[in-house]
Motif scaffolding. Structure first.
Motif, short mmCIF file in Angstrom:
data_model
loop_
_atom_site.label_atom_id
_atom_site.label_comp_id
_atom_site.label_asym_id
_atom_site.label_seq_id
_atom_site.Cartn_x
_atom_site.Cartn_y
_atom_site.Cartn_z
N ARG A 152 49.08 29.34 47.66
CA ARG A 152 49.50 28.02 47.89
C ARG A 152 48.90 27.57 49.12
N ILE A 153 48.38 26.25 48.99
CA ILE A 153 48.10 25.75 50.34
C ILE A 153 49.19 24.55 50.93
N GLU A 154 49.69 24.79 51.77
CA GLU A 154 50.74 23.91 52.35
C GLU A 154 50.24 23.06 53.33
N CYS A 155 50.04 21.92 52.97
CA CYS A 155 49.50 20.81 53.80
C CYS A 155 50.61 20.00 54.68
N PHE A 156 50.63 19.56 55.90
CA PHE A 156 51.52 18.89 56.55
C PHE A 156 51.11 17.54 57.03
N TYR A 157 51.95 16.56 56.59
CA TYR A 157 51.42 15.00 57.00
C TYR A 157 52.64 14.51 57.81
N PRO A 158 52.26 13.62 59.10
CA PRO A 158 53.03 12.98 59.92
C PRO A 158 54.19 12.08 59.42
N ALA A 159 55.19 12.09 59.50
CA ALA A 159 56.37 11.31 58.75
C ALA A 159 56.45 10.07 59.63
N ASP A 160 55.82 9.91 60.57
CA ASP A 160 55.94 8.58 61.49
C ASP A 160 54.85 8.56 62.49
N GLU A 161 54.51 7.29 63.10
CA GLU A 161 53.55 7.22 64.03
C GLU A 161 53.56 7.88 64.92
N ALA A 162 54.77 8.35 65.62
CA ALA A 162 54.76 9.09 66.90
C ALA A 162 53.97 10.57 66.84
N THR A 163 54.58 11.16 65.41
CA THR A 163 54.00 12.38 65.06
C THR A 163 52.49 12.50 64.70
N ARG A 164 52.13 11.19 64.23
CA ARG A 164 50.72 11.15 64.09
C ARG A 164 49.75 10.99 65.36
N SER A 165 50.33 10.41 66.15
CA SER A 165 49.49 10.33 67.87
C SER A 165 49.82 11.53 68.40
N ILE A 166 50.76 12.55 68.23
CA ILE A 166 50.77 13.62 68.64
C ILE A 166 49.63 14.63 68.22
N PHE A 167 49.53 14.75 67.29
CA PHE A 167 48.94 15.65 66.45
C PHE A 167 47.21 15.35 66.72
N GLU A 168 47.05 13.86 66.78
CA GLU A 168 45.85 13.43 67.27
C GLU A 168 45.49 13.75 68.65
N ALA A 169 46.30 13.72 69.32
CA ALA A 169 46.29 13.78 71.14
C ALA A 169 46.02 15.37 71.07
N MET A 170 46.82 16.41 70.27
CA MET A 170 46.92 17.52 70.36
C MET A 170 45.05 18.12 69.96
N ALA A 171 44.62 17.42 69.09
CA ALA A 171 43.17 17.78 68.67
C ALA A 171 42.22 17.58 69.70
N GLU A 172 42.44 16.84 70.52
CA GLU A 172 41.52 16.44 71.65
C GLU A 172 41.79 17.24 72.83
N THR A 173 42.79 18.20 72.77
CA THR A 173 43.13 18.91 73.97
C THR A 173 42.87 20.52 73.78
N PRO A 174 41.89 21.16 74.13
CA PRO A 174 41.69 22.40 73.91
C PRO A 174 42.90 23.12 74.26
N SER A 175 43.13 24.37 73.50
CA SER A 175 44.47 25.11 73.78
C SER A 175 44.13 26.57 73.02
N ARG A 176 45.05 27.54 73.88
CA ARG A 176 45.17 28.72 73.33
C ARG A 176 45.76 28.76 71.84
N THR A 177 45.18 29.36 71.00
CA THR A 177 45.69 29.44 69.58
C THR A 177 46.07 30.74 69.09
N SER A 178 47.17 31.06 68.63
CA SER A 178 47.32 32.39 67.82
C SER A 178 46.69 32.50 66.41
N ARG A 179 46.39 33.66 66.16
CA ARG A 179 46.04 33.98 64.95
C ARG A 179 47.21 34.11 63.83
N PRO A 180 47.08 34.03 62.66
CA PRO A 180 48.25 34.23 61.81
C PRO A 180 47.94 35.63 61.23
#
Length: 292
Positions: free
Chosen positions: A264-292
C-alpha cells in the motif's frame, strides 16, 4: 485476544476455511452455489468434508468470495494443492516494474509525504518529504515500534506508541479510533498470523481505555463533535512544526503476486494552506533525513 481468530478461520482444513470465508462475505450456501455455478448440495458436501474440491473449484470459489491471494494459497494448501500465487520480495528481479512504479509515485508526490507499507504496516520505502516529516515529529526519540534492526518503523504501531507519534498527534484519540477499527477489520483476515496478533496486542497494552478484554473496541465518536468532515485530517504538532494532513491509499491493480497485492502506498496531502506552505518551504531547505 482469542476472539480475534474465529475458530473456523484458524482451522487448517478446507471445509472450515470455506465456511469461514462464505460467512465473512455474507453468502448463503445457495447464493455461493449460484455464483460458482454448482449445486447447493455440492457446497454443503464441501463444507462438511463429504466431498473434496478440485483445484479449479478451490480457485473458483476463492474468486467468487473475493479471498485475498495469500489466503487463496492457504485454501489451496488445505485442499491438498500447491499454491497458485507467487510471493516475491520487492527487491527481487520479477518485481522490477513494481519498484519502478512505486519510485515514480513517491517522486511525483514531492514535496508532500508518501510512504510504502507492507501488510503489517511496516515502512518499506518513503520519499524525502516523509523522512523529513518523521525526523521533525520524532525529534531524535527512538520509538518502541522500530523493528529489531533499528531501521524500519511500523507505521501503525508508531501512531499508538507513547514514545512514538501519539504525543505529537493533536487529535490522537479521534485518529486512533479510526485506525483501530481499520486494524481490527484487517486482522479478521489475517488474525491467525502471530505478527498481526502481536500488533493488536501491543496497541491494546498501550491503550487499555481503547481496547477492552477480548479485543473489544471501546469508545465511539463524540456526537458533540458535529458532522464529520469529508476526510479526517491528522493534526501534527512537534515544537515549531505544525501541520494538518489527510491521506490516500494506493494499491496495485490486478495483482498476481502476494506481495504486489499487499503493498500500500500512503500519500499525504495538506489539509490547509499553512501546511502546504510548510512542506513547500521544507523542500527548499536541505536537511538530514532518516532511512526507513
Amino acid at each position: 485476544m482469542d476472539t480475534l481468530t474465529p475458530g473456523s478461520e484458524a482451522a487448517l482444513d478446507f471445509p472450515g476455511l470455506l465456511r469461514y470465508w462464505r460467512g465473512k462475505r455474507g453468502y448463503s450456501q445457495l447464493a455461493l452455489s449460484l455464483a460458482a455455478g454448482v449445486s447447493q448440495r455440492h457446497i454443503s458436501f464441501l463444507e462438511s468434508g463429504r466431498a473434496r474440491p478440485s483445484r479449479e473449484m478451490v480457485l473458483a470459489l476463492a474468486e467468487r468470495l473475493g479471498v485475498p491471494l495469500r489466503q487463496r494459497n492457504r485454501l489451496l494448501l488445505a485442499g491438498g494443492f500447491a499454491p497458485a500465487y507467487s510471493e516475491h520480495a520487492l527487491a527481487s528481479p520479477p518485481m522490477q516494474m513494481v519498484r519502478q512504479a512505486i519510485a515514480l509515485i513517491l517522486a511525483k508526490q514531492e514535496p508532500y509525504p508518501a510512504a510504502v507499507l507492507d501488510r503489517f504496516w511496516n515502512l518499506v520505502d518513503a520519499n524525502t518529504a516523509y523522512r523529513r516529516m518523521l525526523d521533525k515529529l520524532l525529534a531524535g526519540r527512538r520509538p518502541a515500534s522500530l523493528d529489531t534492526s533499528g531501521q524500519r518503523i511500523n507505521l501503525m504501531l508508531s501512531v499508538f506508541d507513547p514514545n512514538g507519534l501519539w504525543p505529537v498527534i493533536e487529535n490522537a484519540r479521534q485518529v486512533g479510533r479510526y485506525l483501530l477499527r481499520r486494524v481490527w477489520q484487517e486482522l479478521q483476515v489475517q488474525a491467525h498470523d502471530q505478527t498481526a496478533r502481536e500488533i493488536f496486542r501491543r496497541i491494546a497494552e498501550w491503550h487499555p481505555d481503547m481496547v477492552g478484554p477480548g479485543g473489544v473496541l471501546l469508545g465511539e465518536d463524540d456526537p458533540a463533535d458535529g458532522s464529520p468532515p469529508p476526510v479526517l485530517p491528522v493534526a501534527l504538532h512537534a515544537g515549531r512544526f505544525r501541520a494538518s494532513l489527510f491521506s490516500t491509499l494506493t494499491t496495485l491493480g490486478i495483482p498476481q503476486d502476494v506481495t504486489s497485492q499487499e503493498l500500500r502506498i500512503e500519500c499525504f496531502y495538506p489539509a490547509d494552506e499553512a501546511t502546504r506552505s510548510i512542506f513547500e518551504a521544507m523542500a527548499e531547505t536541505p536537511s538530514r533525513t532518516s532511512r526507513p
